[in-house]
Scaffold this motif. Structure first.
Motif, PDB file in Angstrom:
ATOM      1  N   TRP A 260       0.834  -1.190   0.000  1.00  0.00           N
ATOM      2  CA  TRP A 260       0.000   0.000   0.000  1.00  0.00           C
ATOM      3  C   TRP A 260       0.872   1.244   0.000  1.00  0.00           C
ATOM      4  CZ3 TRP A 260      -1.118   3.214   4.622  1.00  0.00           C
ATOM      5  CH2 TRP A 260      -2.006   4.268   4.321  1.00  0.00           C
ATOM      6  N   VAL A 261       0.562   2.168  -0.896  1.00  0.00           N
ATOM      7  CA  VAL A 261       1.237   3.458  -0.961  1.00  0.00           C
ATOM      8  C   VAL A 261       0.185   4.515  -0.653  1.00  0.00           C
ATOM      9  CG1 VAL A 261       2.542   5.067  -2.386  1.00  0.00           C
ATOM     10  CG2 VAL A 261       2.820   2.592  -2.724  1.00  0.00           C
ATOM     11  N   PRO A 262       0.288   5.220   0.471  1.00  0.00           N
ATOM     12  CA  PRO A 262      -0.783   6.148   0.859  1.00  0.00           C
ATOM     13  C   PRO A 262      -0.917   7.318  -0.104  1.00  0.00           C
ATOM     14  CG  PRO A 262       1.116   6.377   2.319  1.00  0.00           C
ATOM     15  CD  PRO A 262       1.378   5.185   1.465  1.00  0.00           C
ATOM     16  N   GLY A 263      -2.166   7.784  -0.258  1.00  0.00           N
ATOM     17  CA  GLY A 263      -2.426   8.966  -1.065  1.00  0.00           C
ATOM     18  C   GLY A 263      -2.350  10.230  -0.218  1.00  0.00           C
ATOM     19  N   ARG A 264      -2.699  11.341  -0.848  1.00  0.00           N
ATOM     20  CA  ARG A 264      -2.709  12.638  -0.161  1.00  0.00           C
ATOM     21  C   ARG A 264      -4.099  13.252  -0.310  1.00  0.00           C
ATOM     22  NH1 ARG A 264       3.098  15.322  -2.052  1.00  0.00           N
ATOM     23  NH2 ARG A 264       4.453  13.723  -1.106  1.00  0.00           N
ATOM     24  N   PRO A 265      -5.054  12.798   0.492  1.00  0.00           N
ATOM     25  CA  PRO A 265      -6.438  13.281   0.350  1.00  0.00           C
ATOM     26  C   PRO A 265      -6.543  14.780   0.584  1.00  0.00           C
ATOM     27  CG  PRO A 265      -6.336  11.308   1.711  1.00  0.00           C
ATOM     28  CD  PRO A 265      -4.931  11.768   1.537  1.00  0.00           C
ATOM     29  N   SER A 475      -7.239  -8.635  -0.189  1.00  0.00           N
ATOM     30  CA  SER A 475      -5.841  -8.235  -0.384  1.00  0.00           C
ATOM     31  C   SER A 475      -5.735  -7.068  -1.355  1.00  0.00           C
ATOM     32  CB  SER A 475      -5.023  -9.428  -0.901  1.00  0.00           C
ATOM     33  OG  SER A 475      -5.541  -9.900  -2.132  1.00  0.00           O
ATOM     34  N   GLU A 476      -6.622  -7.014  -2.350  1.00  0.00           N
ATOM     35  CA  GLU A 476      -6.616  -5.910  -3.304  1.00  0.00           C
ATOM     36  C   GLU A 476      -7.031  -4.614  -2.623  1.00  0.00           C
ATOM     37  OE1 GLU A 476      -7.466  -5.784  -7.829  1.00  0.00           O
ATOM     38  OE2 GLU A 476      -9.395  -6.066  -6.836  1.00  0.00           O
ATOM     39  N   LEU A 477      -8.041  -4.669  -1.782  1.00  0.00           N
ATOM     40  CA  LEU A 477      -8.476  -3.478  -1.053  1.00  0.00           C
ATOM     41  C   LEU A 477      -7.365  -2.980  -0.125  1.00  0.00           C
ATOM     42  CD1 LEU A 477     -12.131  -4.526  -0.187  1.00  0.00           C
ATOM     43  CD2 LEU A 477     -11.409  -2.887  -1.927  1.00  0.00           C
ATOM     44  N   PHE A 478      -6.678  -3.912   0.527  1.00  0.00           N
ATOM     45  CA  PHE A 478      -5.596  -3.520   1.434  1.00  0.00           C
ATOM     46  C   PHE A 478      -4.425  -2.911   0.662  1.00  0.00           C
ATOM     47  CE2 PHE A 478      -7.932  -5.415   4.718  1.00  0.00           C
ATOM     48  CZ  PHE A 478      -7.312  -5.171   5.937  1.00  0.00           C
ATOM     49  N   ALA A 479      -4.236  -3.336  -0.586  1.00  0.00           N
ATOM     50  CA  ALA A 479      -3.130  -2.814  -1.391  1.00  0.00           C
ATOM     51  C   ALA A 479      -3.428  -1.431  -1.950  1.00  0.00           C
ATOM     52  CB  ALA A 479      -2.814  -3.779  -2.528  1.00  0.00           C
ATOM     53  N   LEU A 480      -4.720  -1.086  -2.127  1.00  0.00           N
ATOM     54  CA  LEU A 480      -5.077   0.135  -2.848  1.00  0.00           C
ATOM     55  C   LEU A 480      -5.736   1.210  -1.997  1.00  0.00           C
ATOM     56  CD1 LEU A 480      -6.552  -1.425  -6.129  1.00  0.00           C
ATOM     57  CD2 LEU A 480      -4.366  -0.234  -5.892  1.00  0.00           C
ATOM     58  N   ALA A 481      -6.578   0.816  -1.052  1.00  0.00           N
ATOM     59  CA  ALA A 481      -7.471   1.784  -0.403  1.00  0.00           C
ATOM     60  C   ALA A 481      -6.772   2.591   0.680  1.00  0.00           C
ATOM     61  CB  ALA A 481      -8.679   1.063   0.185  1.00  0.00           C
ATOM     62  N   ASP A 482      -7.117   3.882   0.764  1.00  0.00           N
ATOM     63  CA  ASP A 482      -6.666   4.745   1.855  1.00  0.00           C
ATOM     64  C   ASP A 482      -7.609   4.669   3.048  1.00  0.00           C
ATOM     65  OD1 ASP A 482      -4.380   6.062   0.455  1.00  0.00           O
ATOM     66  OD2 ASP A 482      -5.989   6.662  -0.903  1.00  0.00           O
ATOM     67  N   ARG A 483      -8.875   4.344   2.778  1.00  0.00           N
ATOM     68  CA  ARG A 483      -9.849   4.048   3.836  1.00  0.00           C
ATOM     69  C   ARG A 483     -10.683   2.868   3.394  1.00  0.00           C
ATOM     70  NH1 ARG A 483     -13.930   8.075   4.786  1.00  0.00           N
ATOM     71  NH2 ARG A 483     -13.331   9.024   2.786  1.00  0.00           N
ATOM     72  N   LEU A 484     -11.136   2.089   4.354  1.00  0.00           N
ATOM     73  CA  LEU A 484     -11.983   0.932   4.073  1.00  0.00           C
ATOM     74  C   LEU A 484     -13.360   1.159   4.681  1.00  0.00           C
ATOM     75  CD1 LEU A 484      -9.347  -1.818   4.761  1.00  0.00           C
ATOM     76  CD2 LEU A 484     -10.517  -1.502   2.600  1.00  0.00           C
ATOM     77  N   VAL A 485     -14.388   1.070   3.837  1.00  0.00           N
ATOM     78  CA  VAL A 485     -15.779   1.130   4.273  1.00  0.00           C
ATOM     79  C   VAL A 485     -16.329  -0.285   4.178  1.00  0.00           C
ATOM     80  CG1 VAL A 485     -18.078   2.000   3.694  1.00  0.00           C
ATOM     81  CG2 VAL A 485     -16.079   3.506   3.493  1.00  0.00           C
ATOM     82  N   VAL A 486     -16.866  -0.810   5.271  1.00  0.00           N
ATOM     83  CA  VAL A 486     -17.365  -2.179   5.289  1.00  0.00           C
ATOM     84  C   VAL A 486     -18.884  -2.161   5.257  1.00  0.00           C
ATOM     85  CG1 VAL A 486     -17.291  -4.415   6.442  1.00  0.00           C
ATOM     86  CG2 VAL A 486     -15.362  -2.842   6.672  1.00  0.00           C
ATOM     87  N   MET A 487     -19.455  -2.922   4.314  1.00  0.00           N
ATOM     88  CA  MET A 487     -20.911  -3.005   4.186  1.00  0.00           C
ATOM     89  C   MET A 487     -21.397  -4.393   4.571  1.00  0.00           C
ATOM     90  SD  MET A 487     -21.847  -0.849   0.719  1.00  0.00           S
ATOM     91  CE  MET A 487     -23.613  -1.021   1.021  1.00  0.00           C
ATOM     92  N   PHE A 488     -22.534  -4.408   5.257  1.00  0.00           N
ATOM     93  CA  PHE A 488     -23.195  -5.658   5.632  1.00  0.00           C
ATOM     94  C   PHE A 488     -24.699  -5.430   5.548  1.00  0.00           C
ATOM     95  CE2 PHE A 488     -25.156  -8.466   8.848  1.00  0.00           C
ATOM     96  CZ  PHE A 488     -24.757  -9.696   8.338  1.00  0.00           C
ATOM     97  N   GLU A 489     -25.368  -6.267   4.746  1.00  0.00           N
ATOM     98  CA  GLU A 489     -26.815  -6.166   4.530  1.00  0.00           C
ATOM     99  C   GLU A 489     -27.230  -4.754   4.127  1.00  0.00           C
ATOM    100  OE1 GLU A 489     -28.790  -7.813   7.942  1.00  0.00           O
ATOM    101  OE2 GLU A 489     -28.333  -9.878   7.321  1.00  0.00           O
ATOM    102  N   GLY A 490     -26.432  -4.153   3.241  1.00  0.00           N
ATOM    103  CA  GLY A 490     -26.783  -2.855   2.674  1.00  0.00           C
ATOM    104  C   GLY A 490     -26.401  -1.645   3.489  1.00  0.00           C
TER     105      GLY A 490
END
Length: 526
Positions: A260-265, A475-490
């Motif tokens: 993961w390479v962090p971005g600059r939001p 693993s793809e989300l961990f490699a790319l994302a600066d934040r992770l939003v988790v969804m469950f049942e919408g």
């Protein structure tokens, strides 16, 4: 051709040998060029290669779907020519395709025994016998499935088990699985591997066609590598590693680490406020979701398939009607705009379904690469398209993404699934839209293309764009994302900055268990 160790996990005479297989299609594509494959009894064999390397064609030859122009297939030492899948099935071959071939309105048992039914009277299906036979088969091979259940009610992972049962019911000695984990959750993939180990222990042979090298190392006994239609390596899994397999596939070294390479939001670009999307049964498939994606940021949506991720992206793109809530890009409301108008405002979209939603497969590759942006410069000149500019545009994307196609004039339907995915990714990223929505960016593409697409997504973010990404690969989300939003049942059940995210925490949230000891995130975690 590179060899390492022995030719497989079994012993004695090969179960199947394919030698000198040549297949050239009418459009001029040489799919297999003297390809070879040897399968031992009682092994799990991985067939790998880049998109367009000829894997699916070779398996289609083995299953009787395609007739080779040259070469020989031997089953337990006997030269054999399959004129159809019926011949291949009679010789002990079974195939589980990426797109399952089941009747949704029928039960599991009815699907499994279809065209090989036990009869109580002539022409009358013995349903009890069918249920007993399927239940016994499922128990023997560790395939948890209810024979009486309607296929329409089953998850993707259970439907795949039904396909495997269909092959085993016909006494398949060799089971071919084409990209078997492409649509499975990690838990379903682990259950599939348990099934493959059970089949191996019973003396059956399984061939998995896959791009996922972690799975190759986890489940296979041996590996055959195809490149440009030719067999370039046969490896014993225990004696190799992912880097060597990748080098054989691509002819070069590939970065597999996915660091993961962090971005600059910076400032918010995409704002979603209390968005709700109704479902077919009245229950929302997206339920009161709010999130922001900032310039210079990739936000990754994690969730088990079917928890509203796809519907959320479709609603933002304007392809699905929202019940209530709002979507804004750079402060401009999109709520009253059509999908086409949203593209004009600044939304680009890489959909999950590349064939039905992302492309017009009967249209030429060049037209597909212009689609959605053909009404604006530089592709448009006055009232008409600038054909020279369109050709240059297509050639640039084909070269940049390494799309394997003879000509941009051929129909997109002639592309492999991975190359069609590259086409859509290249098209959507070519026009500098402020917001890029991405659903399963690397599903079905090879490791070299994954490296390329990941680098392009990071570059797109670093150029100041906002990227909202969902993927079945954690693993793809961990490699790319600066934040992770988790969804469950919408619903959004957790938002975690990447630097604090752990697979355990995100995995629990994906199961609907929100960790109680997570640090408060404040406004930054919205």
């Amino acid at each position: 051709m590179t060899r390492q160790g022995s030719d497989g996990g079994g012993s004695g005479e090969p179960e199947v040998e394919m030698s000198g297989i040549v297949k050239r299609f009418p459009n001029g594509v040489l799919a297999n060029d003297q390809a070879e494959l040897s399968l031992a009894p009682g092994e799990v064999h991985a067939l790998v290669g880049e998109n367009g390397a000829g894997k699916s064609t070779l398996m289609s030859v083995l299953y009787g779907l395609v007739a080779p122009d040259a070469g020989e297939v031997r089953v337990r030492g006997v030269p054999t020519r399959f004129r159809s899948p019926i011949d291949a099935t009679a010789a002990g071959m079974g195939m589980v395709h990426q797109s399952f071939r089941l009747f949704p309105s029928m039960t599991v048992a009815e699907n499994v025994v279809y065209r090989a039914e036990p009869h109580r009277l002539p022409g009358v299906l013995d349903r009890k016998a069918a249920v007993r036979a399927v239940a016994d088969l499922a128990e023997r091979h560790g395939l948890q499935v209810d024979p009486r259940a309607r296929v329409a009610s089953l998850s993707v992972g259970v439907r795949q088990r039904v396909e495997i049962l269909k092959a085993l019911y016909r006494d398949a000695r060799v089971l071919i699985l084409d990209e078997p984990t492409a649509v499975l959750t990690p838990q379903e993939a682990a259950l599939l591997f348990d099934v493959l180990r059970t089949l191996r222990a019973s003396g059956r042979t399984a061939v998995i066609v896959t791009h996922k090298l972690g799975e190759v190392l986890a489940i296979s006994d041996s590996v055959t590598v195809l490149r440009d239609g030719r067999t370039v390596a046969r490896l014993t899994t225990a004696d190799t590693d992912a880097h060597e397999i990748a080098r054989q596939m691509t002819g070069r070294s590939v970065d597999l680490d996915g660091r993961w390479v962090p971005g600059r939001p910076a400032a918010p670009v995409l704002e979603v406020d209390r968005l709700t999307v109704p479902g077919p049964a009245g229950r929302p498939v997206v339920d009161d979701v709010s999130l922001q994606v900032r310039s210079g940021e990739i936000v990754g949506i994690a969730g088990v398939a079917g928890n509203g991720q796809m519907e959320l992206l479709e609603a933002i793109a304007g392809l699905r009607a929202a019940g209530h809530g709002s979507v804004r890009v750079d402060g401009t409301s999109l709520d009253a705009l059509s999908a086409g108008q949203r593209r004009q405002v600044g939304i680009a979209y890489i959909p999950e379904d590349r064939a039905a939603t992302g492309s017009a497969v009967d249209a030429p590759v060049g037209d597909n690469l212009c689609m959605g942006f053909h009404r604006r410069p530089p592709l448009r000149r006055g009232w008409t398209m600038d054909r020279k500019a369109a050709r240059r545009h297509a050639d640039e994307i084909v070269g940049a993404l390494g799309i394997k196609v003879r000509s941009a004039a051929v129909p997109a339907a002639t592309l492999s699934g991975g190359n069609l995915q590259k086409l859509i990714v290249g098209r959507e990223m070519a026009h500098d839209a402020p917001v890029l929505l991405v659903d399963q960016p690397t599903r079905g593409v090879d490791i070299g293309a994954i490296e390329n697409i990941h680098a392009r997504l990071r570059a797109y973010r670093d150029a100041g764009h906002a990227v909202l990404l969902t993927s079945a690969e954690l693993s793809e989300l961990f490699a790319l994302a600066d934040r992770l939003v988790v969804m469950f049942e919408g619903r959004v059940v957790a938002v975690v900055p990447r630097e604090r995210a752990t697979e355990e925490e995100v995995g629990l949230a994906m199961s609907g268990i929100a960790p109680g000891d997570r640090e408060p995130g404040g406004d930054d975690e919205r």
